[in-house]
Scaffold this active site. Sequence first.
Site, short mmCIF file in Angstrom:
data_model
loop_
_atom_site.label_atom_id
_atom_site.label_comp_id
_atom_site.label_asym_id
_atom_site.label_seq_id
_atom_site.Cartn_x
_atom_site.Cartn_y
_atom_site.Cartn_z
N PRO A 6 0.80 -1.22 0.00
CA PRO A 6 0.00 0.00 0.00
C PRO A 6 0.84 1.28 0.00
O PRO A 6 1.87 1.36 0.66
CB PRO A 6 -0.83 -0.11 1.28
CG PRO A 6 -0.09 -1.06 2.14
CD PRO A 6 0.60 -2.02 1.21
N ASN A 7 0.36 2.21 -0.78
CA ASN A 7 0.89 3.57 -0.90
C ASN A 7 2.20 3.67 -1.67
O ASN A 7 2.67 4.76 -1.92
CB ASN A 7 1.03 4.24 0.48
CG ASN A 7 -0.29 4.30 1.20
OD1 ASN A 7 -1.28 4.77 0.64
ND2 ASN A 7 -0.33 3.79 2.42
N ARG A 51 4.84 10.97 -2.11
CA ARG A 51 4.40 10.87 -0.71
C ARG A 51 5.59 10.92 0.22
O ARG A 51 6.50 10.12 0.12
CB ARG A 51 3.65 9.54 -0.52
CG ARG A 51 3.24 9.25 0.89
CD ARG A 51 2.53 7.88 0.95
NE ARG A 51 2.36 7.47 2.31
CZ ARG A 51 3.04 6.47 2.88
NH1 ARG A 51 3.91 5.78 2.20
NH2 ARG A 51 2.82 6.17 4.14
N ASN A 68 7.96 -5.63 -0.23
CA ASN A 68 7.84 -4.38 0.51
C ASN A 68 6.35 -4.25 0.80
O ASN A 68 5.59 -3.74 -0.02
CB ASN A 68 8.35 -3.19 -0.31
CG ASN A 68 8.32 -1.90 0.48
OD1 ASN A 68 7.64 -1.80 1.50
ND2 ASN A 68 9.05 -0.90 0.01
N ALA A 88 2.84 -0.73 5.24
CA ALA A 88 2.23 -0.80 6.57
C ALA A 88 1.68 -2.19 6.90
O ALA A 88 1.55 -2.53 8.08
CB ALA A 88 1.12 0.24 6.68
N HIS A 116 3.36 -4.60 9.54
CA HIS A 116 3.16 -4.50 10.98
C HIS A 116 1.79 -4.99 11.44
O HIS A 116 1.51 -5.01 12.63
CB HIS A 116 3.34 -3.04 11.40
CG HIS A 116 4.46 -2.36 10.68
ND1 HIS A 116 5.79 -2.71 10.88
CD2 HIS A 116 4.47 -1.42 9.72
CE1 HIS A 116 6.55 -1.97 10.10
NE2 HIS A 116 5.78 -1.18 9.38
N ASP A 144 1.01 -15.68 6.83
CA ASP A 144 0.51 -17.03 6.55
C ASP A 144 0.63 -17.39 5.07
O ASP A 144 0.94 -18.53 4.73
CB ASP A 144 -0.93 -17.18 7.02
CG ASP A 144 -1.07 -17.25 8.53
OD1 ASP A 144 -0.03 -17.40 9.23
OD2 ASP A 144 -2.21 -17.15 9.01
N GLU A 159 12.10 -9.45 3.23
CA GLU A 159 11.32 -8.28 3.60
C GLU A 159 12.15 -7.04 3.29
O GLU A 159 13.34 -6.98 3.62
CB GLU A 159 10.99 -8.33 5.09
CG GLU A 159 10.23 -7.13 5.59
CD GLU A 159 10.01 -7.16 7.10
OE1 GLU A 159 9.96 -6.07 7.69
OE2 GLU A 159 9.89 -8.26 7.69
N HIS A 188 12.22 -2.58 3.12
CA HIS A 188 11.66 -1.26 3.43
C HIS A 188 12.61 -0.19 2.95
O HIS A 188 13.84 -0.33 3.10
CB HIS A 188 11.43 -1.09 4.93
CG HIS A 188 10.49 -2.10 5.49
ND1 HIS A 188 9.13 -2.00 5.34
CD2 HIS A 188 10.72 -3.25 6.16
CE1 HIS A 188 8.57 -3.04 5.91
NE2 HIS A 188 9.51 -3.82 6.40
N LEU A 189 12.07 0.88 2.43
CA LEU A 189 12.88 2.01 1.99
C LEU A 189 13.48 2.74 3.19
O LEU A 189 14.65 3.13 3.18
CB LEU A 189 12.04 2.98 1.16
CG LEU A 189 11.56 2.42 -0.18
CD1 LEU A 189 10.36 3.20 -0.69
CD2 LEU A 189 12.70 2.44 -1.18
N SER A 190 12.68 2.96 4.22
CA SER A 190 13.14 3.69 5.40
C SER A 190 13.61 2.70 6.47
O SER A 190 13.32 1.50 6.40
CB SER A 190 12.01 4.55 5.98
OG SER A 190 10.98 3.73 6.51
N ARG A 220 11.96 4.64 13.45
CA ARG A 220 10.68 5.35 13.33
C ARG A 220 9.76 5.02 14.50
O ARG A 220 10.21 4.54 15.54
CB ARG A 220 10.06 5.01 11.97
CG ARG A 220 10.94 5.52 10.82
CD ARG A 220 10.35 5.30 9.48
NE ARG A 220 9.11 6.06 9.35
CZ ARG A 220 8.22 5.85 8.38
NH1 ARG A 220 8.43 4.90 7.49
NH2 ARG A 220 7.12 6.57 8.31
N ARG A 273 6.10 0.51 14.18
CA ARG A 273 6.77 0.00 12.99
C ARG A 273 7.90 -0.99 13.33
O ARG A 273 8.49 -1.58 12.45
CB ARG A 273 7.34 1.15 12.16
CG ARG A 273 6.28 2.05 11.58
CD ARG A 273 6.88 3.09 10.65
NE ARG A 273 5.96 4.16 10.36
CZ ARG A 273 5.04 4.12 9.39
NH1 ARG A 273 4.95 3.07 8.61
NH2 ARG A 273 4.24 5.15 9.19
#
Length: 144
Positions: free
Chosen positions: A10-11, A18, A74, A77, A80, A87, A98, A100-102, A107, A111
């Site tokens: 998402p996003n 963003r 990726n 959200a 988390h 599953d 897994e 993540h960019l950040s 954070r 998270r």
Amino acid sequence: MTSVLILNGPNLNLLGQRQPEVYGRTTLAEVETMCQADAARLGIDVQFQQSNHEGVMIDAIHAARGVHGGLILNAGAYTHTSIGLMDAISSAEIPTIELHLSNVHAREPFRHQSYIAKVALGVICGFGPHGYTLALEAMARHLE
């Protein structure tokens, strides 16, 4: 030739627009172009997919079984919150990284929890778009 699914959650369709102070100014299309070039260099095929919908992501993971040698996820959200994605990875029995960019550990505390990490080979976070390159290299080595 080995195939890897890169699945974005998402996003991430808004990447580059963003919160550029957190996620940078590189768009998802630019990330995909970078990944295709890296995959060619590594001798692997890459399929790139993005969805804002958890069920669509679960379906993509199920469909990857027997088609792709690995998954780079990726989940945004959903990392988390989604026991369903966790599953699906377990059920599909596909090696997963897994991503993540950040740096999620620098954070907000919510998270710091990851359901995906529990079933992943490893986690790459905090390197911005370069994290995709790191994940592709790690997956290619794992699949050798």
